[in-house]
Motif scaffolding. Structure first.
Motif, PDB file in Angstrom:
ATOM      1  N   LEU A  74       0.831  -1.205   0.000  1.00  0.00           N
ATOM      2  CA  LEU A  74       0.000   0.000   0.000  1.00  0.00           C
ATOM      3  C   LEU A  74       0.866   1.256   0.000  1.00  0.00           C
ATOM      4  O   LEU A  74       0.537   2.246  -0.664  1.00  0.00           O
ATOM      5  N   GLY A  75       1.981   1.215   0.716  1.00  0.00           N
ATOM      6  CA  GLY A  75       2.903   2.353   0.726  1.00  0.00           C
ATOM      7  C   GLY A  75       3.507   2.600  -0.642  1.00  0.00           C
ATOM      8  O   GLY A  75       3.621   3.755  -1.088  1.00  0.00           O
ATOM      9  N   ILE A  76       3.862   1.529  -1.325  1.00  0.00           N
ATOM     10  CA  ILE A  76       4.452   1.674  -2.659  1.00  0.00           C
ATOM     11  C   ILE A  76       3.440   2.269  -3.633  1.00  0.00           C
ATOM     12  O   ILE A  76       3.751   3.207  -4.364  1.00  0.00           O
ATOM     13  N   VAL A  77       2.211   1.739  -3.643  1.00  0.00           N
ATOM     14  CA  VAL A  77       1.231   2.278  -4.589  1.00  0.00           C
ATOM     15  C   VAL A  77       0.777   3.681  -4.200  1.00  0.00           C
ATOM     16  O   VAL A  77       0.441   4.481  -5.066  1.00  0.00           O
ATOM     17  N   VAL A 103      -3.459  -3.977  -6.386  1.00  0.00           N
ATOM     18  CA  VAL A 103      -2.903  -4.106  -5.035  1.00  0.00           C
ATOM     19  C   VAL A 103      -4.022  -4.134  -3.998  1.00  0.00           C
ATOM     20  O   VAL A 103      -4.054  -5.011  -3.127  1.00  0.00           O
ATOM     21  N   VAL A 104      -4.929  -3.188  -4.076  1.00  0.00           N
ATOM     22  CA  VAL A 104      -5.985  -3.082  -3.068  1.00  0.00           C
ATOM     23  C   VAL A 104      -6.906  -4.303  -3.092  1.00  0.00           C
ATOM     24  O   VAL A 104      -7.249  -4.850  -2.037  1.00  0.00           O
ATOM     25  N   THR A 105      -7.306  -4.768  -4.285  1.00  0.00           N
ATOM     26  CA  THR A 105      -8.209  -5.926  -4.332  1.00  0.00           C
ATOM     27  C   THR A 105      -7.495  -7.207  -3.913  1.00  0.00           C
ATOM     28  O   THR A 105      -8.111  -8.068  -3.272  1.00  0.00           O
ATOM     29  N   ARG A 106      -6.213  -7.336  -4.232  1.00  0.00           N
ATOM     30  CA  ARG A 106      -5.454  -8.516  -3.785  1.00  0.00           C
ATOM     31  C   ARG A 106      -5.361  -8.517  -2.260  1.00  0.00           C
ATOM     32  O   ARG A 106      -5.613  -9.536  -1.608  1.00  0.00           O
ATOM     33  N   LEU A 107      -5.009  -7.373  -1.690  1.00  0.00           N
ATOM     34  CA  LEU A 107      -4.890  -7.290  -0.234  1.00  0.00           C
ATOM     35  C   LEU A 107      -6.242  -7.462   0.448  1.00  0.00           C
ATOM     36  O   LEU A 107      -6.325  -8.114   1.492  1.00  0.00           O
ATOM     37  N   ALA A 108      -7.292  -6.910  -0.127  1.00  0.00           N
ATOM     38  CA  ALA A 108      -8.632  -7.078   0.450  1.00  0.00           C
ATOM     39  C   ALA A 108      -9.053  -8.546   0.415  1.00  0.00           C
ATOM     40  O   ALA A 108      -9.617  -9.068   1.387  1.00  0.00           O
ATOM     41  N   THR A 109      -8.746  -9.217  -0.691  1.00  0.00           N
ATOM     42  CA  THR A 109      -9.072 -10.640  -0.802  1.00  0.00           C
ATOM     43  C   THR A 109      -8.294 -11.444   0.234  1.00  0.00           C
ATOM     44  O   THR A 109      -8.866 -12.313   0.909  1.00  0.00           O
ATOM     45  N   ILE A 110      -7.018 -11.152   0.379  1.00  0.00           N
ATOM     46  CA  ILE A 110      -6.195 -11.844   1.375  1.00  0.00           C
ATOM     47  C   ILE A 110      -6.700 -11.547   2.781  1.00  0.00           C
ATOM     48  O   ILE A 110      -6.793 -12.454   3.620  1.00  0.00           O
ATOM     49  N   PHE A 111      -7.055 -10.303   3.048  1.00  0.00           N
ATOM     50  CA  PHE A 111      -7.575  -9.939   4.367  1.00  0.00           C
ATOM     51  C   PHE A 111      -8.848 -10.720   4.684  1.00  0.00           C
ATOM     52  O   PHE A 111      -8.974 -11.314   5.759  1.00  0.00           O
TER      53      PHE A 111
END
Length: 180
Positions: A34-37, A146-154
């Motif tokens: 998230l910091g990178i994007v 990035v956001v949808t991948r992280l949301a899916t993982i979360f």
């Protein structure tokens, strides 16, 4: 491409390779990408053009980013080990991540080395008004991936964590004798 462009693109690609070996699912898992994007969005996203078919281009690439992100999150293994959740990106997840992040990098290299005229003709034919529309589309594609991948993982991590107590309870519950 500037040195910053190369470093940023390579950092985004390397994020998933860090997850090819199993590690704890923790705050760093979310904050680093998230910091990178956020840096990329702040650096490259001056505005979001809305003229002509700019929003169609942006929406289409964001949809591609969302599909890649969700699929990448689904193909990431999450398991419980003791009190921790562990995460490991699978080969499919890694390929999807590199495909999404590499597409942006490849497009930029292609435009700088002979593809600019083709992009200009395509843009004119499809009523894409500025080169900023392309920048916004690819930056938002990366951000969405990035956001949808992280949301899916979360979400998957929460599901795995909530199932675990049931599994422990089922193993430790006494067996009832129903023959009596």
């Amino acid at each position: 491409m500037t040195t910053t462009d190369w470093i940023t693109d390579i950092a985004l690609v390397l994020v998933v390779f860090r997850q090819l070996r199993e590690g704890r699912l923790d705050l760093k898992t979310f904050l680093i990408p998230l910091g990178i994007v956020a840096f990329v969005a702040h650096t490259y996203l001056d505005s979001i053009p809305t003229e002509g078919n700019d929003l169609v281009l942006i929406g289409a690439l964001m949809a591609v980013g969302a599909a890649l992100g969700i699929a990448g999150g689904v193909h990431t293994r999450i398991r419980v080990a003791g009190e921790h959740l562990l995460i490991k990106a699978g080969a499919v997840s890694a390929v999807l991540w590199v495909l999404g992040m590499g597409a942006r990098m490849g497009f930029q290299i292609w435009v700088e080395h002979g593809g600019a005229d083709d992009v200009a003709r395509f843009s004119i034919a499809h009523h894409i008004t500025t080169d900023q529309a392309w920048v916004a589309a690819f930056v938002l594609m990366a951000l969405t991936e990035v956001v949808t991948r992280l949301a899916t993982i979360f979400l998957r991590g929460r599901m795995v964590a909530h199932r675990q107590p049931l599994a422990v309870a089922a193993r430790t519950a006494p067996v009832l004798d129903r023959t009596a």
